[in-house]
Design a protein around this motif. Sequence first.
Motif, PDB file in Angstrom:
ATOM      1  N   ALA A  30       0.577  -1.081  -0.108  1.00 54.32           N
ATOM      2  CA  ALA A  30       0.002  -0.179   0.261  1.00 54.32           C
ATOM      3  C   ALA A  30       0.882   1.094  -0.036  1.00 54.32           C
ATOM      4  CB  ALA A  30      -0.877   0.139   1.156  1.00 54.32           C
ATOM      5  N   THR A  31       2.295   1.046   0.103  1.00 52.94           N
ATOM      6  CA  THR A  31       3.284   2.283   0.185  1.00 52.94           C
ATOM      7  C   THR A  31       2.965   2.872  -1.391  1.00 52.94           C
ATOM      8  OG1 THR A  31       4.479   1.371   1.599  1.00 52.94           O
ATOM      9  CG2 THR A  31       5.338   3.065   0.380  1.00 52.94           C
ATOM     10  N   PHE A  32       2.657   2.227  -2.436  1.00 53.61           N
ATOM     11  CA  PHE A  32       2.784   2.709  -3.694  1.00 53.61           C
ATOM     12  C   PHE A  32       1.510   2.375  -4.198  1.00 53.61           C
ATOM     13  CE2 PHE A  32       7.291   1.627  -2.906  1.00 53.61           C
ATOM     14  CZ  PHE A  32       7.931   2.921  -3.048  1.00 53.61           C
ATOM     15  N   PRO A  33       0.885   3.364  -5.197  1.00 57.84           N
ATOM     16  CA  PRO A  33      -0.523   2.930  -6.001  1.00 57.84           C
ATOM     17  C   PRO A  33       0.033   1.980  -6.963  1.00 57.84           C
ATOM     18  CG  PRO A  33       0.349   5.388  -6.010  1.00 57.84           C
ATOM     19  CD  PRO A  33       1.480   4.643  -5.571  1.00 57.84           C
ATOM     20  N   GLU A  34      -1.042   1.162  -7.438  1.00 57.71           N
ATOM     21  CA  GLU A  34      -0.784   0.076  -8.283  1.00 57.71           C
ATOM     22  C   GLU A  34      -0.752   0.697  -9.792  1.00 57.71           C
ATOM     23  OE1 GLU A  34      -3.225  -3.846 -10.194  1.00 57.71           O
ATOM     24  OE2 GLU A  34      -4.061  -2.491  -8.578  1.00 57.71           O
ATOM     25  N   GLY A  35       0.157   0.202 -10.655  1.00 62.74           N
ATOM     26  CA  GLY A  35       0.331   0.502 -11.899  1.00 62.74           C
ATOM     27  C   GLY A  35       1.490   1.605 -12.228  1.00 62.74           C
ATOM     28  N   VAL A  36       2.405   1.905 -11.156  1.00 60.60           N
ATOM     29  CA  VAL A  36       3.110   3.019 -11.421  1.00 60.60           C
ATOM     30  C   VAL A  36       4.345   2.281 -11.891  1.00 60.60           C
ATOM     31  CG1 VAL A  36       4.977   4.642 -10.188  1.00 60.60           C
ATOM     32  CG2 VAL A  36       2.603   4.330  -9.202  1.00 60.60           C
ATOM     33  N   MET A  37       4.893   2.858 -13.051  1.00 65.38           N
ATOM     34  CA  MET A  37       6.219   2.506 -13.749  1.00 65.38           C
ATOM     35  C   MET A  37       7.418   2.321 -12.827  1.00 65.38           C
ATOM     36  SD  MET A  37       6.977   1.903 -17.015  1.00 65.38           S
ATOM     37  CE  MET A  37       8.269   1.827 -18.078  1.00 65.38           C
ATOM     38  N   VAL A  38       7.874   1.017 -13.009  1.00 64.36           N
ATOM     39  CA  VAL A  38       9.031   0.672 -12.455  1.00 64.36           C
ATOM     40  C   VAL A  38      10.407   0.548 -13.663  1.00 64.36           C
ATOM     41  CG1 VAL A  38      10.577  -1.098 -11.117  1.00 64.36           C
ATOM     42  CG2 VAL A  38       8.002  -0.493 -10.748  1.00 64.36           C
ATOM     43  N   GLY A  39      10.054   0.100 -14.594  1.00 68.01           N
ATOM     44  CA  GLY A  39      10.939  -0.175 -15.750  1.00 68.01           C
ATOM     45  C   GLY A  39      10.521  -0.960 -16.733  1.00 68.01           C
ATOM     46  N   THR A  40      11.492  -1.602 -17.697  1.00 68.68           N
ATOM     47  CA  THR A  40      11.112  -2.313 -18.678  1.00 68.68           C
ATOM     48  C   THR A  40      12.032  -3.563 -18.575  1.00 68.68           C
ATOM     49  OG1 THR A  40      12.401  -0.984 -20.505  1.00 68.68           O
ATOM     50  CG2 THR A  40      10.189  -0.396 -20.303  1.00 68.68           C
ATOM     51  N   ILE A  41      11.754  -4.525 -19.280  1.00 71.99           N
ATOM     52  CA  ILE A  41      12.549  -5.967 -19.403  1.00 71.99           C
ATOM     53  C   ILE A  41      13.651  -5.720 -20.255  1.00 71.99           C
ATOM     54  CG2 ILE A  41      12.583  -8.147 -19.652  1.00 71.99           C
ATOM     55  CD1 ILE A  41       9.781  -8.450 -18.526  1.00 71.99           C
ATOM     56  N   ASP A  42      15.069  -5.879 -19.848  1.00 73.38           N
ATOM     57  CA  ASP A  42      15.997  -5.604 -20.691  1.00 73.38           C
ATOM     58  C   ASP A  42      16.519  -6.768 -21.343  1.00 73.38           C
ATOM     59  OD1 ASP A  42      18.027  -4.541 -22.183  1.00 73.38           O
ATOM     60  OD2 ASP A  42      19.184  -3.675 -20.485  1.00 73.38           O
ATOM     61  N   THR A  43      16.810  -7.851 -20.177  1.00 75.28           N
ATOM     62  CA  THR A  43      17.441  -9.019 -20.750  1.00 75.28           C
ATOM     63  C   THR A  43      16.635 -10.312 -19.655  1.00 75.28           C
ATOM     64  OG1 THR A  43      19.178  -9.090 -19.169  1.00 75.28           O
ATOM     65  CG2 THR A  43      19.335  -8.441 -21.425  1.00 75.28           C
ATOM     66  N   PHE A  44      16.628 -11.454 -20.158  1.00 78.25           N
ATOM     67  CA  PHE A  44      16.085 -12.538 -19.201  1.00 78.25           C
ATOM     68  C   PHE A  44      16.806 -13.610 -19.598  1.00 78.25           C
ATOM     69  CE2 PHE A  44      13.142 -11.634 -22.667  1.00 78.25           C
ATOM     70  CZ  PHE A  44      13.158 -12.679 -23.425  1.00 78.25           C
ATOM     71  N   THR A  45      17.266 -14.637 -18.657  1.00 77.40           N
ATOM     72  CA  THR A  45      17.912 -15.977 -19.097  1.00 77.40           C
ATOM     73  C   THR A  45      17.195 -16.985 -17.983  1.00 77.40           C
ATOM     74  OG1 THR A  45      19.575 -15.446 -17.327  1.00 77.40           O
ATOM     75  CG2 THR A  45      20.088 -14.686 -19.478  1.00 77.40           C
ATOM     76  N   LYS A  46      17.422 -18.164 -18.597  1.00 80.80           N
ATOM     77  CA  LYS A  46      17.195 -19.467 -17.751  1.00 80.80           C
ATOM     78  C   LYS A  46      18.312 -20.008 -16.972  1.00 80.80           C
ATOM     79  CE  LYS A  46      12.701 -20.791 -20.059  1.00 80.80           C
ATOM     80  NZ  LYS A  46      12.332 -21.964 -20.898  1.00 80.80           N
ATOM     81  N   GLU A  47      18.372 -20.114 -15.689  1.00 79.40           N
ATOM     82  CA  GLU A  47      19.693 -20.703 -14.867  1.00 79.40           C
ATOM     83  C   GLU A  47      19.089 -22.187 -14.925  1.00 79.40           C
ATOM     84  OE1 GLU A  47      22.092 -19.064 -14.221  1.00 79.40           O
ATOM     85  OE2 GLU A  47      21.484 -17.127 -14.718  1.00 79.40           O
ATOM     86  N   PRO A  48      20.181 -23.125 -15.064  1.00 76.15           N
ATOM     87  CA  PRO A  48      19.774 -24.568 -15.003  1.00 76.15           C
ATOM     88  C   PRO A  48      19.535 -25.093 -13.601  1.00 76.15           C
ATOM     89  CG  PRO A  48      22.019 -23.978 -15.040  1.00 76.15           C
ATOM     90  CD  PRO A  48      21.559 -22.789 -15.309  1.00 76.15           C
ATOM     91  N   ASP A  49      19.972 -24.473 -12.537  1.00 76.57           N
ATOM     92  CA  ASP A  49      19.334 -24.834 -11.355  1.00 76.57           C
ATOM     93  C   ASP A  49      18.312 -24.033 -10.474  1.00 76.57           C
ATOM     94  OD1 ASP A  49      20.946 -22.552 -11.155  1.00 76.57           O
ATOM     95  OD2 ASP A  49      22.200 -23.291  -9.362  1.00 76.57           O
TER      96      ASP A  49
END
Length: 307
Positions: free
Chosen positions: A241-260
């Motif tokens: 409740a500290t922040f309203p819903e829907g406020v911008m945080v950022g955009t996904i830059d990269t994503f990877t799958k870790e084997p473990d």
Amino acid sequence: MRNLFAFLFRYRGILVFALLEVLSVYLLIRNSAYQRAAFFNSANTYAGQLLEWRTQVSEYFELAAVNQSLAAENAALRQRLYLSDLGRRVADSLPIRRDSLAQMRLLRTGRPDSLVLGNQALSNNDPSYPLIPARVVNNSLRDVDNYLTLNVGTLDQVQPGMGVLAASGIVGRVQSVSEHYARITSLLHSKTAISAKIQRDGTFGSIKWQGDDPTHALLDYIPRQNKLVRGDTVITSGYNATFPEGVMVGTIDTFTKEPDKNFWTVRVRLAVNFSNLTYVYVVRSRPQAERDTLETHTGTVVGGGKR
């Protein structure tokens, strides 16, 4: 070297006394909650005053650049103000859905009745999240735990625990407050966690900074079976409740799958540029105290990154 030893021997009594005084003050502050709070509040006040003086001096020599920036901003605002199509006069950033009644009101008035803050429209008339404008008088980027100092305090109704937003997104949370200044735990802090979600599909996660790059953070707890797209928007979930819903945080830059791991490793490019952060808003949800009391009594803790 001989002169140094002679000096230390000559003033050994005063030096030992000073050392013991420092040690006693340290132990008093460390072991007394009241003295510790009084010390940090006083230190925050004096440090804030010195930082504001330093900021005023630097601002004087930056007036030319500020004037150029204001002129460019005024030009952009005038261009938007005089658009011939009144139906296109909507708040900036991402498109916001409007019902027919809101669209008619917009056509009549020629301006929206809400403020877009971090891509989230907050009502100007009766906001659930009252906004307190503030200026950043000090900001750190190079530490593992970074803080900001704002020129607002208890006299401006700022309290510890309130959220802090910039026009582009999340900034941090109020840690401590004096009468005229507030110390902010930045999003660039090792212990800061913000409950967030991917706007496209609503998948929830937690934003945490890794202590190296001030332009990126990690989005944790995104299951590996979820399909991710580079450029996806990450916003606040509203679970905290500290922040309203829907406020911008950022955009996904990269994503990877870790084997473990069963989760994606997702790097998010933060929306806020902390290197030139100047003006912010302190924001607090009206039902915050009621919600905290209820969740404390039921054993549920909603922290920055708890879901």
